[in-house]
Design a protein around this motif. Structure first.
Motif, PDB file in Angstrom:
ATOM      1  N   LEU A  48       0.832  -1.200   0.000  1.00  0.00           N
ATOM      2  CA  LEU A  48       0.000   0.000   0.000  1.00  0.00           C
ATOM      3  C   LEU A  48       0.870   1.255   0.000  1.00  0.00           C
ATOM      4  CD1 LEU A  48      -2.905   1.033   0.019  1.00  0.00           C
ATOM      5  CD2 LEU A  48      -2.821   1.003   2.514  1.00  0.00           C
ATOM      6  N   GLU A  49       1.976   1.222   0.723  1.00  0.00           N
ATOM      7  CA  GLU A  49       2.920   2.347   0.716  1.00  0.00           C
ATOM      8  C   GLU A  49       3.420   2.640  -0.693  1.00  0.00           C
ATOM      9  OE1 GLU A  49       6.293   2.621   3.444  1.00  0.00           O
ATOM     10  OE2 GLU A  49       5.257   1.119   4.648  1.00  0.00           O
ATOM     11  N   ILE A  50       3.724   1.590  -1.427  1.00  0.00           N
ATOM     12  CA  ILE A  50       4.245   1.748  -2.785  1.00  0.00           C
ATOM     13  C   ILE A  50       3.147   2.185  -3.744  1.00  0.00           C
ATOM     14  CG2 ILE A  50       5.267   0.537  -4.758  1.00  0.00           C
ATOM     15  CD1 ILE A  50       6.538  -1.392  -2.637  1.00  0.00           C
ATOM     16  N   LEU A  51       1.980   1.580  -3.628  1.00  0.00           N
ATOM     17  CA  LEU A  51       0.926   1.779  -4.626  1.00  0.00           C
ATOM     18  C   LEU A  51       0.047   3.006  -4.397  1.00  0.00           C
ATOM     19  CD1 LEU A  51      -0.147  -1.919  -5.162  1.00  0.00           C
ATOM     20  CD2 LEU A  51       0.910  -0.398  -6.840  1.00  0.00           C
ATOM     21  N   ALA A 107       6.379  -1.012 -10.746  1.00  0.00           N
ATOM     22  CA  ALA A 107       6.093  -0.794 -12.164  1.00  0.00           C
ATOM     23  C   ALA A 107       4.785  -0.025 -12.336  1.00  0.00           C
ATOM     24  CB  ALA A 107       6.030  -2.128 -12.904  1.00  0.00           C
ATOM     25  N   ILE A 108       3.805  -0.321 -11.531  1.00  0.00           N
ATOM     26  CA  ILE A 108       2.527   0.397 -11.594  1.00  0.00           C
ATOM     27  C   ILE A 108       2.739   1.857 -11.227  1.00  0.00           C
ATOM     28  CG2 ILE A 108       0.264   0.609 -10.477  1.00  0.00           C
ATOM     29  CD1 ILE A 108       0.252  -2.507 -10.391  1.00  0.00           C
ATOM     30  N   LEU A 109       3.523   2.097 -10.196  1.00  0.00           N
ATOM     31  CA  LEU A 109       3.814   3.470  -9.789  1.00  0.00           C
ATOM     32  C   LEU A 109       4.554   4.222 -10.900  1.00  0.00           C
ATOM     33  CD1 LEU A 109       3.592   5.531  -7.525  1.00  0.00           C
ATOM     34  CD2 LEU A 109       5.752   4.644  -6.615  1.00  0.00           C
ATOM     35  N   VAL A 110       5.533   3.582 -11.499  1.00  0.00           N
ATOM     36  CA  VAL A 110       6.280   4.189 -12.599  1.00  0.00           C
ATOM     37  C   VAL A 110       5.345   4.479 -13.776  1.00  0.00           C
ATOM     38  CG1 VAL A 110       8.047   3.723 -14.356  1.00  0.00           C
ATOM     39  CG2 VAL A 110       8.525   3.246 -11.949  1.00  0.00           C
ATOM     40  N   SER A 111       4.431   3.574 -14.056  1.00  0.00           N
ATOM     41  CA  SER A 111       3.504   3.806 -15.179  1.00  0.00           C
ATOM     42  C   SER A 111       2.620   5.022 -14.915  1.00  0.00           C
ATOM     43  CB  SER A 111       2.649   2.569 -15.444  1.00  0.00           C
ATOM     44  OG  SER A 111       1.588   2.468 -14.520  1.00  0.00           O
ATOM     45  N   GLY A 112       2.227   5.237 -13.670  1.00  0.00           N
ATOM     46  CA  GLY A 112       1.438   6.427 -13.346  1.00  0.00           C
ATOM     47  C   GLY A 112       2.209   7.703 -13.627  1.00  0.00           C
TER      48      GLY A 112
END
Length: 178
Positions: A48-51, A107-112
């Motif tokens: 959750l911290e990452i996302l 990767a999801i964070l980077v894509s955002g």
């Protein structure tokens, strides 16, 4: 005019969502410090911290995409979400064997961030200068807030229902839950 109003909305949305993300991050840190013996919860808080910072990124992306749509440019907002799949697949291929689910989360964070950048870099080509403007008393902000609040309340009710259903399934089903 409209360009300034966009910058005001962008700034206020960024401030609000960033504040929420920081509060959630602090909560995750506190919950992680308490610790638990359940492996599901041990993974939940770090993920959750990452996302969670994905939320402000993708909401700001939606706002920038809406501004582009108003200027009759649809390509960038339509293509930007494909970066999520590309980043996700790259994480699975390159990092999942070593970092597991955390590779996908990053990767999801980077894509955002990439999606937001794509839309922000396109805005000036369509006459919208990117920048920040703080004016929470702007007449349009109140109008937007009044229009958004009923929608947020309706969506919150749906999301709350999903959470309650999940909790019922998790805690009321004998054994390991659902």
């Amino acid at each position: 005019g409209a360009e300034r109003f966009f910058r005001i909305c962008f700034t206020l949305l960024m401030a609000l969502l960033s504040a929420i993300s920081i509060i959630v991050w602090i909560g995750c840190r506190a919950a992680g410090a308490i610790g638990t013996t359940d492996p599901t919860w041990e993974r939940f808080f770090p993920l959750l911290e990452i996302l969670f910072p994905y939320m402000p990124l993708i909401c700001l992306t939606a706002l920038a995409g809406a501004a582009l749509n108003v200027r009759r440019h649809f390509l960038t907002p339509a293509i930007a979400p494909t970066t999520l799949n590309l980043c996700w697949m790259a994480a699975l291929l390159l990092g999942a064997s070593r970092f597991g689910i955390f590779a996908v989360a990053f990767a999801i964070l980077v894509s955002g961030a990439i999606q937001l950048a794509m839309n922000l870099f396109t805005l000036p080509r369509y006459g919208i200068r990117v920048g920040l403007a703080w004016d929470p008393r702007h007449e349009g902000v109140g109008r937007v807030s009044r229009m958004v609040l009923p929608m947020v309340a309706g969506l919150a009710a749906t999301q709350l229902n999903i959470v309650v259903d999940g909790l019922i399934a998790q805690f009321c089903v004998p054994g390991t839950g659902a």
